[in-house]
Design a protein around this motif. Structure first.
Motif, PDB file in Angstrom:
ATOM      1  N   GLY A  26       0.819  -1.198   0.000  1.00 45.13           N
ATOM      2  CA  GLY A  26       0.000   0.000   0.000  1.00 45.13           C
ATOM      3  C   GLY A  26       0.854   1.249   0.000  1.00 45.13           C
ATOM      4  N   MET A  27       0.428   2.243  -0.768  1.00 53.52           N
ATOM      5  CA  MET A  27       1.070   3.553  -0.741  1.00 53.52           C
ATOM      6  C   MET A  27       0.432   4.345   0.392  1.00 53.52           C
ATOM      7  SD  MET A  27       1.264   4.262  -4.891  1.00 53.52           S
ATOM      8  CE  MET A  27       0.104   5.554  -4.749  1.00 53.52           C
ATOM      9  N   LEU A  28       1.244   5.151   1.101  1.00 52.85           N
ATOM     10  CA  LEU A  28       0.759   5.896   2.254  1.00 52.85           C
ATOM     11  C   LEU A  28       0.918   7.394   2.049  1.00 52.85           C
ATOM     12  CD1 LEU A  28       2.438   3.705   5.026  1.00 52.85           C
ATOM     13  CD2 LEU A  28       0.130   3.473   4.067  1.00 52.85           C
ATOM     14  N   ASP A  29      -0.004   8.164   2.640  1.00 58.95           N
ATOM     15  CA  ASP A  29       0.148   9.609   2.601  1.00 58.95           C
ATOM     16  C   ASP A  29       1.111  10.046   3.711  1.00 58.95           C
ATOM     17  OD1 ASP A  29      -1.290   9.686   5.023  1.00 58.95           O
ATOM     18  OD2 ASP A  29      -3.137  10.425   4.091  1.00 58.95           O
ATOM     19  N   ASP A  30       1.306  11.330   3.878  1.00 58.00           N
ATOM     20  CA  ASP A  30       2.263  11.850   4.846  1.00 58.00           C
ATOM     21  C   ASP A  30       1.907  11.498   6.290  1.00 58.00           C
ATOM     22  OD1 ASP A  30       3.789  12.923   2.819  1.00 58.00           O
ATOM     23  OD2 ASP A  30       2.921  14.935   3.001  1.00 58.00           O
ATOM     24  N   GLU A  31       0.641  11.189   6.544  1.00 53.63           N
ATOM     25  CA  GLU A  31       0.206  10.803   7.885  1.00 53.63           C
ATOM     26  C   GLU A  31       0.182   9.292   8.079  1.00 53.63           C
ATOM     27  OE1 GLU A  31      -1.657  13.357   6.162  1.00 53.63           O
ATOM     28  OE2 GLU A  31      -0.278  14.696   7.209  1.00 53.63           O
ATOM     29  N   GLY A  32       0.634   8.536   7.061  1.00 56.70           N
ATOM     30  CA  GLY A  32       0.675   7.082   7.167  1.00 56.70           C
ATOM     31  C   GLY A  32      -0.632   6.387   6.853  1.00 56.70           C
ATOM     32  N   ARG A  33      -1.588   7.106   6.259  1.00 55.79           N
ATOM     33  CA  ARG A  33      -2.872   6.512   5.883  1.00 55.79           C
ATOM     34  C   ARG A  33      -2.795   5.975   4.452  1.00 55.79           C
ATOM     35  NH1 ARG A  33      -5.193  11.832   8.038  1.00 55.79           N
ATOM     36  NH2 ARG A  33      -4.533  12.379   5.958  1.00 55.79           N
ATOM     37  N   PRO A  34      -3.474   4.845   4.174  1.00 55.66           N
ATOM     38  CA  PRO A  34      -3.473   4.301   2.819  1.00 55.66           C
ATOM     39  C   PRO A  34      -4.031   5.300   1.813  1.00 55.66           C
ATOM     40  CG  PRO A  34      -4.402   2.724   4.362  1.00 55.66           C
ATOM     41  CD  PRO A  34      -4.242   4.003   5.106  1.00 55.66           C
ATOM     42  N   LYS A  35      -3.330   5.413   0.669  1.00 52.39           N
ATOM     43  CA  LYS A  35      -3.813   6.292  -0.404  1.00 52.39           C
ATOM     44  C   LYS A  35      -3.790   5.599  -1.765  1.00 52.39           C
ATOM     45  CE  LYS A  35       0.496   8.550  -1.709  1.00 52.39           C
ATOM     46  NZ  LYS A  35       1.128   9.839  -1.983  1.00 52.39           N
ATOM     47  N   GLY A  36      -3.325   4.379  -1.826  1.00 55.74           N
ATOM     48  CA  GLY A  36      -3.261   3.665  -3.095  1.00 55.74           C
ATOM     49  C   GLY A  36      -2.495   2.366  -2.933  1.00 55.74           C
ATOM     50  N   SER A  37      -2.252   1.707  -4.032  1.00 57.06           N
ATOM     51  CA  SER A  37      -1.565   0.413  -4.026  1.00 57.06           C
ATOM     52  C   SER A  37      -0.569   0.350  -5.163  1.00 57.06           C
ATOM     53  CB  SER A  37      -2.572  -0.730  -4.213  1.00 57.06           C
ATOM     54  OG  SER A  37      -3.569  -0.704  -3.230  1.00 57.06           O
ATOM     55  N   VAL A  38       0.479  -0.441  -4.961  1.00 56.71           N
ATOM     56  CA  VAL A  38       1.449  -0.724  -6.016  1.00 56.71           C
ATOM     57  C   VAL A  38       1.622  -2.242  -6.063  1.00 56.71           C
ATOM     58  CG1 VAL A  38       3.846  -0.517  -6.754  1.00 56.71           C
ATOM     59  CG2 VAL A  38       2.696   1.441  -5.721  1.00 56.71           C
ATOM     60  N   LEU A  39       1.472  -2.789  -7.239  1.00 57.00           N
ATOM     61  CA  LEU A  39       1.719  -4.211  -7.439  1.00 57.00           C
ATOM     62  C   LEU A  39       2.672  -4.360  -8.607  1.00 57.00           C
ATOM     63  CD1 LEU A  39      -1.423  -3.977  -6.450  1.00 57.00           C
ATOM     64  CD2 LEU A  39      -1.359  -6.413  -6.849  1.00 57.00           C
ATOM     65  N   VAL A  40       3.737  -5.083  -8.419  1.00 57.83           N
ATOM     66  CA  VAL A  40       4.630  -5.454  -9.512  1.00 57.83           C
ATOM     67  C   VAL A  40       4.340  -6.922  -9.776  1.00 57.83           C
ATOM     68  CG1 VAL A  40       7.022  -5.661 -10.287  1.00 57.83           C
ATOM     69  CG2 VAL A  40       6.354  -3.746  -8.795  1.00 57.83           C
ATOM     70  N   MET A  41       3.787  -7.184 -10.947  1.00 60.26           N
ATOM     71  CA  MET A  41       3.285  -8.517 -11.276  1.00 60.26           C
ATOM     72  C   MET A  41       4.010  -9.067 -12.510  1.00 60.26           C
ATOM     73  SD  MET A  41       0.758  -8.440  -9.014  1.00 60.26           S
ATOM     74  CE  MET A  41      -0.541  -9.567  -9.404  1.00 60.26           C
TER      75      MET A  41
ATOM     76  N   VAL B 251     -11.156  -4.180  -7.322  1.00 61.34           N
ATOM     77  CA  VAL B 251     -11.784  -3.662  -8.538  1.00 61.34           C
ATOM     78  C   VAL B 251     -13.290  -3.907  -8.475  1.00 61.34           C
ATOM     79  CG1 VAL B 251     -11.949  -3.920 -11.051  1.00 61.34           C
ATOM     80  CG2 VAL B 251      -9.704  -3.924  -9.942  1.00 61.34           C
ATOM     81  N   ARG B 252     -13.677  -5.140  -8.170  1.00 59.41           N
ATOM     82  CA  ARG B 252     -15.106  -5.489  -8.107  1.00 59.41           C
ATOM     83  C   ARG B 252     -15.868  -4.625  -7.112  1.00 59.41           C
ATOM     84  NH1 ARG B 252     -13.477 -10.956  -7.354  1.00 59.41           N
ATOM     85  NH2 ARG B 252     -14.488 -10.786  -5.332  1.00 59.41           N
ATOM     86  N   GLU B 253     -15.236  -4.274  -6.006  1.00 53.62           N
ATOM     87  CA  GLU B 253     -15.907  -3.514  -4.947  1.00 53.62           C
ATOM     88  C   GLU B 253     -15.682  -2.008  -5.042  1.00 53.62           C
ATOM     89  OE1 GLU B 253     -18.068  -4.904  -2.915  1.00 53.62           O
ATOM     90  OE2 GLU B 253     -17.666  -6.858  -3.828  1.00 53.62           O
ATOM     91  N   GLY B 254     -14.997  -1.555  -6.098  1.00 54.06           N
ATOM     92  CA  GLY B 254     -14.833  -0.124  -6.325  1.00 54.06           C
ATOM     93  C   GLY B 254     -13.785   0.564  -5.461  1.00 54.06           C
ATOM     94  N   VAL B 255     -12.878  -0.209  -4.856  1.00 56.46           N
ATOM     95  CA  VAL B 255     -11.797   0.388  -4.066  1.00 56.46           C
ATOM     96  C   VAL B 255     -10.769   1.007  -4.996  1.00 56.46           C
ATOM     97  CG1 VAL B 255      -9.940  -0.082  -2.409  1.00 56.46           C
ATOM     98  CG2 VAL B 255     -12.174  -1.186  -2.132  1.00 56.46           C
ATOM     99  N   TRP B 256     -10.399   0.282  -6.048  1.00 54.69           N
ATOM    100  CA  TRP B 256      -9.464   0.816  -7.039  1.00 54.69           C
ATOM    101  C   TRP B 256     -10.269   1.462  -8.155  1.00 54.69           C
ATOM    102  CZ3 TRP B 256      -5.902  -4.056  -7.770  1.00 54.69           C
ATOM    103  CH2 TRP B 256      -5.007  -4.143  -6.692  1.00 54.69           C
ATOM    104  N   ALA B 257     -10.253   2.785  -8.209  1.00 50.20           N
ATOM    105  CA  ALA B 257     -10.992   3.505  -9.244  1.00 50.20           C
ATOM    106  C   ALA B 257     -10.127   3.741 -10.478  1.00 50.20           C
ATOM    107  CB  ALA B 257     -11.500   4.834  -8.694  1.00 50.20           C
ATOM    108  N   ASN B 258      -8.830   3.951 -10.273  1.00 47.41           N
ATOM    109  CA  ASN B 258      -7.903   4.224 -11.375  1.00 47.41           C
ATOM    110  C   ASN B 258      -6.787   3.190 -11.357  1.00 47.41           C
ATOM    111  OD1 ASN B 258      -9.158   6.738 -12.196  1.00 47.41           O
ATOM    112  ND2 ASN B 258      -8.386   7.550 -10.274  1.00 47.41           N
ATOM    113  N   ILE B 259      -6.605   2.520 -12.470  1.00 51.92           N
ATOM    114  CA  ILE B 259      -5.555   1.515 -12.586  1.00 51.92           C
ATOM    115  C   ILE B 259      -4.648   1.903 -13.739  1.00 51.92           C
ATOM    116  CG2 ILE B 259      -5.044  -0.906 -13.092  1.00 51.92           C
ATOM    117  CD1 ILE B 259      -7.779  -1.587 -11.860  1.00 51.92           C
ATOM    118  N   SER B 260      -3.360   1.941 -13.468  1.00 51.61           N
ATOM    119  CA  SER B 260      -2.365   2.245 -14.486  1.00 51.61           C
ATOM    120  C   SER B 260      -1.474   1.019 -14.648  1.00 51.61           C
ATOM    121  CB  SER B 260      -1.531   3.453 -14.051  1.00 51.61           C
ATOM    122  OG  SER B 260      -0.496   3.690 -14.968  1.00 51.61           O
TER     123      SER B 260
END
Length: 86
Positions: free
Chosen positions: A28-43, A61-70
Protein backbone atom coordinates in the motif's frame (compact mmCIF):
# COMPACT_ATOMS: atom_id res chain seq x y z
CA UNK A 1 -13.17 4.83 1.14
CA UNK A 2 -10.81 3.57 3.86
CA UNK A 3 -13.67 1.65 5.49
CA UNK A 4 -14.48 -0.07 2.19
CA UNK A 5 -10.80 -0.82 1.55
CA UNK A 6 -10.37 -2.39 4.98
CA UNK A 7 -13.60 -4.42 4.61
CA UNK A 8 -12.44 -5.89 1.27
CA UNK A 9 -8.77 -6.26 2.28
CA UNK A 10 -8.99 -9.91 3.48
CA UNK A 11 -10.39 -10.98 0.08
CA UNK A 12 -7.76 -8.92 -1.71
CA UNK A 13 -4.90 -10.45 0.32
CA UNK A 14 -6.23 -13.99 -0.20
CA UNK A 15 -6.32 -13.36 -3.96
CA UNK A 16 -2.77 -12.01 -3.91
CA UNK A 17 -1.65 -15.10 -1.95
CA UNK A 18 -3.25 -17.40 -4.55
CA UNK A 19 -1.31 -15.66 -7.35
CA UNK A 20 1.95 -17.01 -5.91
CA UNK A 21 4.93 -16.31 -8.17
CA UNK A 22 2.94 -13.87 -10.34
CA UNK A 23 3.48 -11.34 -7.53
CA UNK A 24 6.97 -9.82 -7.59
CA UNK A 25 6.09 -7.33 -4.82
CA UNK A 26 3.00 -5.55 -3.57
CA UNK A 27 2.07 -2.99 -0.97
CA UNK A 28 0.00 0.00 0.00
CA UNK A 29 1.07 3.55 -0.74
CA UNK A 30 0.76 5.90 2.25
CA UNK A 31 0.15 9.61 2.60
CA UNK A 32 2.26 11.85 4.85
CA UNK A 33 0.21 10.80 7.89
CA UNK A 34 0.68 7.08 7.17
CA UNK A 35 -2.87 6.51 5.88
CA UNK A 36 -3.47 4.30 2.82
CA UNK A 37 -3.81 6.29 -0.40
CA UNK A 38 -3.26 3.66 -3.09
CA UNK A 39 -1.57 0.41 -4.03
CA UNK A 40 1.45 -0.72 -6.02
CA UNK A 41 1.72 -4.21 -7.44
CA UNK A 42 4.63 -5.45 -9.51
CA UNK A 43 3.28 -8.52 -11.28
CA UNK A 44 4.62 -11.05 -13.78
CA UNK A 45 2.06 -12.55 -16.17
CA UNK A 46 2.54 -14.49 -19.41
CA UNK A 47 0.63 -11.88 -21.40
CA UNK A 48 -1.74 -8.95 -21.16
CA UNK A 49 -4.80 -11.21 -21.36
CA UNK A 50 -3.73 -13.03 -18.17
CA UNK A 51 -3.19 -9.68 -16.42
CA UNK A 52 -6.58 -8.41 -17.58
CA UNK A 53 -8.20 -11.60 -16.25
CA UNK A 54 -6.58 -10.99 -12.84
CA UNK A 55 -7.70 -7.34 -12.82
CA UNK A 56 -11.29 -8.19 -13.71
CA UNK A 57 -11.47 -10.63 -10.78
CA UNK A 58 -9.57 -8.50 -8.22
CA UNK A 59 -11.81 -7.80 -5.18
CA UNK A 60 -10.62 -4.17 -4.94
CA UNK A 61 -11.78 -3.66 -8.54
CA UNK A 62 -15.11 -5.49 -8.11
CA UNK A 63 -15.91 -3.51 -4.95
CA UNK A 64 -14.83 -0.12 -6.32
CA UNK A 65 -11.80 0.39 -4.07
CA UNK A 66 -9.46 0.82 -7.04
CA UNK A 67 -10.99 3.50 -9.24
CA UNK A 68 -7.90 4.22 -11.38
CA UNK A 69 -5.56 1.51 -12.59
CA UNK A 70 -2.36 2.25 -14.49
CA UNK A 71 -0.46 -0.60 -16.16
CA UNK A 72 3.15 -0.13 -17.20
CA UNK A 73 5.70 -2.62 -18.56
CA UNK A 74 9.08 -2.90 -16.93
CA UNK A 75 12.37 -4.67 -17.50
CA UNK A 76 13.13 -6.49 -14.24
CA UNK A 77 16.89 -6.35 -13.76
CA UNK A 78 17.48 -6.79 -10.01
CA UNK A 79 15.34 -8.99 -7.74
CA UNK A 80 16.19 -9.37 -4.05
CA UNK A 81 19.70 -8.05 -4.71
CA UNK A 82 20.37 -10.53 -7.52
CA UNK A 83 20.69 -9.69 -11.20
CA UNK A 84 17.93 -11.50 -13.06
CA UNK A 85 17.71 -9.63 -16.36
CA UNK A 86 19.52 -7.42 -18.83
Amino acid sequence: MLEKRMAVRPQHLEGIKELGSHVVCAGGMLDDEGRPKGSVLVMDFEDRAALDDYISNEPYVREGVWANISVESMNLVILSGEKVGK
